[in-house]
Design an enzyme around this catalytic site. Structure first.
Site, short mmCIF file in Angstrom:
data_model
loop_
_atom_site.label_atom_id
_atom_site.label_comp_id
_atom_site.label_asym_id
_atom_site.label_seq_id
_atom_site.Cartn_x
_atom_site.Cartn_y
_atom_site.Cartn_z
N GLY A 108 16.58 4.04 -14.47
CA GLY A 108 16.55 5.14 -14.91
C GLY A 108 17.13 5.06 -16.43
CG ASP A 138 -1.08 -3.64 -12.53
OD1 ASP A 138 0.09 -4.36 -12.93
OD2 ASP A 138 -2.08 -3.98 -12.02
CE LYS A 179 -3.06 -7.35 -10.81
NZ LYS A 179 -1.98 -6.76 -11.76
N GLY A 194 -4.86 -7.85 -4.16
CA GLY A 194 -5.00 -8.29 -5.55
C GLY A 194 -6.34 -9.31 -5.49
CG HIS A 233 -0.58 -7.69 -16.10
ND1 HIS A 233 0.16 -8.57 -15.55
CD2 HIS A 233 -0.62 -6.72 -14.99
CE1 HIS A 233 0.67 -8.35 -14.30
NE2 HIS A 233 0.00 -7.05 -14.00
NE ARG A 257 1.89 -6.14 -4.25
CZ ARG A 257 1.91 -6.36 -5.32
NH1 ARG A 257 1.56 -5.10 -6.16
NH2 ARG A 257 2.00 -7.35 -5.96
CB CYS A 261 8.57 -8.13 -13.89
SG CYS A 261 8.71 -9.94 -13.50
N GLY A 262 8.83 -4.81 -12.52
CA GLY A 262 9.50 -3.69 -12.50
C GLY A 262 8.60 -2.84 -13.36
NE ARG A 321 -1.85 -11.01 -8.85
CZ ARG A 321 -1.04 -12.40 -9.25
NH1 ARG A 321 -1.69 -13.35 -9.60
NH2 ARG A 321 -0.02 -12.06 -9.73
CB SER A 349 2.89 -9.90 -10.69
OG SER A 349 1.63 -10.00 -11.48
CE1 TYR A 408 -1.29 -8.70 -1.66
CE2 TYR A 408 -2.36 -9.61 -3.53
CZ TYR A 408 -1.36 -8.65 -2.79
OH TYR A 408 -0.43 -8.44 -3.96
C1 OXD Z 1 0.00 -8.08 -9.62
C2 OXD Z 1 -0.10 -6.54 -9.18
O1 OXD Z 1 0.15 -8.89 -8.83
O2 OXD Z 1 -0.27 -5.79 -9.88
O3 OXD Z 1 0.53 -8.00 -10.67
O4 OXD Z 1 -0.55 -6.50 -7.69
MN MN Z 2 0.20 -6.52 -11.95
#
Ligand code: OXD
Ligand code: MN
Length: 595
Positions: free
Chosen positions: A503, A279, A208, A201, A228, A378, A252-253, A71, A250, A199
């Site tokens: 987990g 997401d 988004k 995003g 989000h 991705r 971060c898990g 993005r 984005s 891309y």
């Molecule tokens: C982000 C995504 O960039 O979800 O947040 O792709």
């Molecule tokens: Mn996202």
């Protein structure tokens, strides 16, 4: 022939056709045979590569332009009529000026190409909460990705009928010129225009652009929230399912947490986790006075590197079929894909994300330029293929939310978990969120930046007004979820993560649920309630003791006080629209930290 008589839509498509001048116009019907023809065409031009049908049925590889891999926040605009309504955290341009600029770029840009018209629904078609969009694009990759990420085709046109109530989305690849790349939103016109990018995003306009930026604006006006956030369900051994949403910046898990597999001990006892979304969550106040969440998407656009049998087996299984991989390594021996962190068996005969031969022996973890897969490569995969997809995934009204979790990537200050005192304080906790930046957006990686509610790049209006909206929603929810903050990423002096994560995060979720049920006490600190160390179950966890938990939930008041300076500067940047309640929260936090 157009499969609709909607006069508003036909007039707009006519206008766009005259502007972009494609050779052909194709309406996406949602039929499998049409999508299959497009996959074949994409393969014939080299835009897609068909992968091994036995090992990865229905899967394709796509490589984006090298300059077009994430993005572009610097080129993303909120073109509200008044600049102050976009606010200082968004780029703004006068709508008229921006339309002129974009129309000059779009003019004739589809000559020699086909223009695809994609009717799509964010949310289950027929759900009272769904929003319809029409994306016009000249990219087959976009069509095929939208057919995974959203509900597309004639059923959407039927639901729209003759209504003018849909989001207009125009995407032109043009020459993919980064200097002429604009991701522009016109909230007051319910319109998105994205040019010179391919891309996801930036160009899968349902995600988004519509489901966060435009939807947050609509939610502000209509009394709901577009966030989000992941949504997951936790079923206890008695069969009761509770739902939790989580806002993390984005990469971060969120996807890992949303598809968490409980540790064996809990599985054996009968605990289950279901993924509703990874997401985006749209949140509304239900008739029962609780907050209800729907995931408007139909698939996952997940980060590939680091996804493996340990971090997220469910994601791996989800993308074993019907998936588009973007910018990963192509294993030529097996015609499959690979990425860093998948396993310790890099392919010996392979092509990297740039399309060059890739020698795994030169790969050096510390040097990103030697990676075979782009760090933001991705997978675009169908939610219905996820082994733990929730039975409520298609629910028309969504799921009731017991807890909201904020989280970021912080090496030091934020503890493993804490609970806010109440909704207003929880809104403050969300507003001061900070995280180290990741490869999901262009720019430096690993720099701490304030990212309130993980929405800094996605709020389609002024951030101060967005905070007020959160506070107002809280006043109107008779039975609001409790609000928490987590940090899986605290490190020791050597920079190693202290908490095992993945987990094992289930253990923290169970503390959160126990707090929601008022089943256990907690320690009141300056920043909120933290667990009594013995209340986080650590049985069976190697190398984690009660002292480890004590350390993980400890608060370094000096570091927090230092952090409040940055929070004050951030509030200053947002300016006069920061609500008084949050300023008071900041003042009170400082006072408590000084005690
Ligand atoms: C982000 C995504 O960039 O979800 O947040 O792709
Ligand atoms: Mn996202």
């Amino acid at each position: 022939m157009a499969p609709t008589k909607n006069p508003h839509l036909l007039a707009w498509i006519d206008e766009v056709t005259k502007l972009t001048k494609p050779d052909e116009v194709m309406w996406i019907t949602g039929e499998e045979s049409q999508l299959e023809d497009l996959r074949k065409e994409g393969c014939s031009t080299g835009e897609m590569i068909k992968l091994n049908e036995e090992k990865l049925p229905g899967c394709y590889l796509h490589r984006s332009d090298r300059q077009d891999v994430a993005r572009v926040e610097g080129r993303t605009f909120i073109c509200s009529r008044k600049e102050e309504d976009a606010g200082p955290t968004n780029n703004w341009m006068d709508p008229k000026e921006m339309y002129d600029l974009l129309y000059s770029i779009a003019d004739g840009s589809m000559k020699g190409r086909t223009m695809y018209v994609i009717p799509f629904s964010m949310g289950t078609v027929d759900s009272p909460f769904a929003k319809i969009g029409i994306e016009v694009t000249d990219s087959i990759y976009v069509v095929l990705s939208m057919a995974i990420m959203t509900r597309v085709g004639n059923k959407v046109l039927e639901a729209l009928g003759d209504s003018p109530d849909y989001t207009k989305g125009l995407h032109c690849k043009d020459k993919l010129d980064p200097e002429k790349r604009y991701i522009s939103h016109f909230p007051e016109d319910n319109t998105i225009i994205s040019v010179n990018s391919g891309y996801g995003g930036n160009v899968l306009l349902g995600k988004k652009c519509l489901a966060l930026r435009i939807a947050s604006h609509l939610g502000h006006q209509e009394g709901w929230m577009a966030e989000h956030m992941l949504i997951l369900g936790i079923e206890d051994p008695e069969g009761n399912v509770r739902y939790v949403t989580g806002a993390f910046p984005s990469a971060c898990g969120k996807t890992n947490l949303a598809m968490l597999i409980p540790p064996e001990k809990y599985r054996k006892a009968g605990w289950k986790v279901y993924c509703v979304g990874d997401d985006i969550a749209w949140l509304r106040i239900g008739e029962d006075g609780r907050l209800w969440a729907v995931n408007p998407e139909n698939g996952f656009f997940g980060v590939a590197p680091g996804t493996n049998e340990k971090s997220n087996p469910n994601a791996l299984h989800t993308c074993m079929r019907d998936t588009i991989f973007t910018n990963v390594v192509h294993d030529l021996d097996t015609n499959t894909v690979w990425w860093e962190g998948l396993n310790n068996n890099p392919p010996k005969h392979a092509v990297d994300w740039k399309g060059n031969p890739w020698d795994y022996r030169k790969y050096n973890k510390a040097d990103k330029s030697t990676c075979g897969a782009h760090p933001n490569s991705r997978f675009t995969a169908l939610a219905k293929n996820c082994p733990c997809v929730s039975p409520e995934f298609d629910s028309l009204t969504g799921v009731p939310v017991s807890a909201i979790i904020f989280g970021g990537r912080r090496a030091r200050t934020a503890p493993l978990v804490y609970q806010s005192f109440n909704w207003e304080h929880g809104t403050f906790v969300g507003s001061i969120m900070a995280s180290e930046t990741t490869a999901a957006a262009t720019g430096a990686v690993g720099v701490v930046r304030r990212d309130p509610m993980a929405m800094r790049p996605f709020a389609g209006y002024d951030m101060g007004d967005y905070f007020s909206h959160w506070l107002n929603m809280g006043k109107n929810i008779p039975n609001p979820p409790k609000i928490f903050h987590v940090n899986w990423f605290r490190t020791d002096d050597k920079g190693n993560f202290i908490w095992p994560g993945y987990g094992e995060n289930m253990r923290v979720l169970l503390w959160i649920l126990a707090r929601c049920d008022n089943k256990i006490g907690a320690v009141r600190t300056a920043i909120g309630y933290v667990p009594n160390p013995e209340d986080i179950d650590i049985t069976g966890l190697d190398g984690v003791t009660e002292d480890t938990i004590r350390d993980l939930v400890s608060i370094d008041k000096a570091a927090w006080l230092e952090d409040t300076k940055d929070i004050s500067s951030f509030y200053k940047l947002i300016g006069s629209r920061v609500p008084e309640e949050l300023r008071r929260q900041l003042k009170n936090l400082k006072a408590r930290l000084k005690r």
